[in-house]
Design a protein around this motif. Structure first.
Motif, short mmCIF file in Angstrom:
data_model
loop_
_atom_site.label_atom_id
_atom_site.label_comp_id
_atom_site.label_asym_id
_atom_site.label_seq_id
_atom_site.Cartn_x
_atom_site.Cartn_y
_atom_site.Cartn_z
N LYS A 1 0.85 -1.19 0.00
CA LYS A 1 0.00 0.00 0.00
C LYS A 1 0.89 1.24 0.00
O LYS A 1 1.62 1.49 0.97
CB LYS A 1 -0.89 0.02 1.24
N PRO A 2 0.85 2.04 -1.08
CA PRO A 2 1.62 3.28 -1.10
C PRO A 2 1.22 4.18 0.07
O PRO A 2 0.07 4.19 0.49
CB PRO A 2 1.25 3.92 -2.44
N SER A 3 2.17 4.93 0.59
CA SER A 3 1.90 5.82 1.72
C SER A 3 2.70 7.10 1.61
O SER A 3 3.91 7.06 1.38
CB SER A 3 2.24 5.13 3.04
N ALA A 4 2.03 8.23 1.81
CA ALA A 4 2.68 9.54 1.75
C ALA A 4 3.13 10.02 3.12
O ALA A 4 3.88 10.97 3.22
CB ALA A 4 1.72 10.56 1.14
N ASP A 5 2.68 9.37 4.19
CA ASP A 5 2.96 9.94 5.51
C ASP A 5 3.26 8.92 6.60
O ASP A 5 3.34 9.27 7.77
CB ASP A 5 1.79 10.81 5.95
N SER A 6 3.44 7.66 6.25
CA SER A 6 3.76 6.68 7.29
C SER A 6 4.65 5.59 6.71
O SER A 6 4.88 5.53 5.52
CB SER A 6 2.48 6.07 7.85
N GLY A 7 5.15 4.75 7.57
CA GLY A 7 6.01 3.66 7.13
C GLY A 7 7.45 4.11 6.98
O GLY A 7 7.79 5.26 7.23
N PRO A 8 8.32 3.19 6.56
CA PRO A 8 9.73 3.50 6.43
C PRO A 8 9.98 4.58 5.37
O PRO A 8 9.21 4.72 4.42
CB PRO A 8 10.36 2.18 5.97
N LEU A 9 11.06 5.31 5.54
CA LEU A 9 11.46 6.30 4.55
C LEU A 9 12.76 5.81 3.93
O LEU A 9 13.79 5.72 4.60
CB LEU A 9 11.66 7.67 5.21
N VAL A 10 12.72 5.44 2.67
CA VAL A 10 13.87 4.93 1.94
C VAL A 10 14.57 6.10 1.26
O VAL A 10 13.93 6.93 0.62
CB VAL A 10 13.42 3.90 0.87
N TYR A 11 15.90 6.14 1.40
CA TYR A 11 16.71 7.15 0.73
C TYR A 11 17.38 6.51 -0.47
O TYR A 11 18.14 5.55 -0.33
CB TYR A 11 17.79 7.70 1.68
N LEU A 12 17.11 7.06 -1.65
CA LEU A 12 17.74 6.57 -2.87
C LEU A 12 18.95 7.44 -3.21
O LEU A 12 18.96 8.64 -2.93
CB LEU A 12 16.73 6.58 -4.03
N ASN A 13 19.93 6.83 -3.83
CA ASN A 13 21.17 7.50 -4.19
C ASN A 13 20.91 8.53 -5.29
O ASN A 13 20.44 8.18 -6.36
CB ASN A 13 22.18 6.45 -4.67
N ALA A 14 21.25 9.78 -5.02
CA ALA A 14 21.06 10.85 -6.00
C ALA A 14 22.38 11.55 -6.32
O ALA A 14 22.40 12.71 -6.69
CB ALA A 14 20.04 11.85 -5.47
N ASN A 15 23.49 10.83 -6.18
CA ASN A 15 24.79 11.42 -6.51
C ASN A 15 24.87 11.73 -8.00
O ASN A 15 24.31 10.99 -8.79
CB ASN A 15 25.93 10.46 -6.12
N PRO A 16 25.47 12.80 -8.42
CA PRO A 16 26.30 13.67 -7.60
C PRO A 16 25.54 14.82 -6.93
O PRO A 16 26.10 15.51 -6.09
CB PRO A 16 27.30 14.23 -8.62
N ASP A 17 24.24 15.03 -7.29
CA ASP A 17 23.52 16.17 -6.73
C ASP A 17 22.02 15.89 -6.68
O ASP A 17 21.40 15.64 -7.72
CB ASP A 17 23.78 17.42 -7.58
N VAL A 18 21.45 15.93 -5.49
CA VAL A 18 20.02 15.72 -5.28
C VAL A 18 19.18 16.58 -6.24
O VAL A 18 18.15 16.14 -6.74
CB VAL A 18 19.65 16.05 -3.81
N GLN A 19 19.63 17.79 -6.49
CA GLN A 19 18.85 18.72 -7.31
C GLN A 19 18.63 18.20 -8.72
O GLN A 19 17.58 18.46 -9.32
CB GLN A 19 19.52 20.10 -7.36
N ASN A 20 19.58 17.44 -9.26
CA ASN A 20 19.42 16.89 -10.61
C ASN A 20 18.18 16.01 -10.70
O ASN A 20 17.48 15.99 -11.71
CB ASN A 20 20.65 16.06 -11.01
#
Length: 135
Positions: free
Chosen positions: A67-86
């Motif tokens: 079940k997709p969730s916008a406000d609960s459950g684990p928060l996974v961080y994906l690799n955005a190297n070299p810059d999150v903004q990209n």
């Protein structure tokens, strides 16, 4: 026990596997790998890995099991190297919403950002400081 990586695998729940695949392929400029397990009625689209020993993950659809969730459950961080903004720059055009813009964690830990994907999941991004991401 000492872990090489804190995460070994992650699964991002989706309501529409094709829409979610298009979203992630668009924002990361990748081609996801389909893997469906008919016995479990599970559809997966795996993120490509450089090595099978690396940390992997997939988009997953299996009816009510995920079940997709916008406000609960684990928060996974994906690799955005070299810059999150990209990556953040592609979110809205691909059908997502930016929740936390590029934010410095600290000079030694780099930057993070958070978005809602096309399925309504809350997902985070992380990029190392510039000098570390170039190593």
């Amino acid at each position: 026990m000492i872990f090489k990586n804190a995460i070994s695998w992650f699964e991002i729940p989706v309501a529409d596997i094709d829409r979610a695949q298009k979203f992630y392929e668009t924002i990361f400029d990748i081609e996801m790998i389909p893997m469906d397990m008919d016995d479990f009625k599970l559809q997966m689209r795996m993120f490509p890995l450089e090595s099978p020993m690396g940390v992997g993950g997939a988009l997953c659809y299996a009816g009510d099991f995920y079940k997709p969730s916008a406000d609960s459950g684990p928060l996974v961080y994906l690799n955005a190297n070299p810059d999150v903004q990209n990556i953040l720059d592609k979110i809205e055009a691909a059908g997502g919403t930016i929740v936390v813009p590029k934010t410095e964690i600290s000079p030694s830990y780099g930057h993070m950002g958070v978005f809602l994907d096309s399925e309504g999941n809350r997902i985070a991004l992380h990029s190392l400081p510039v000098e570390m991401s170039e190593e």
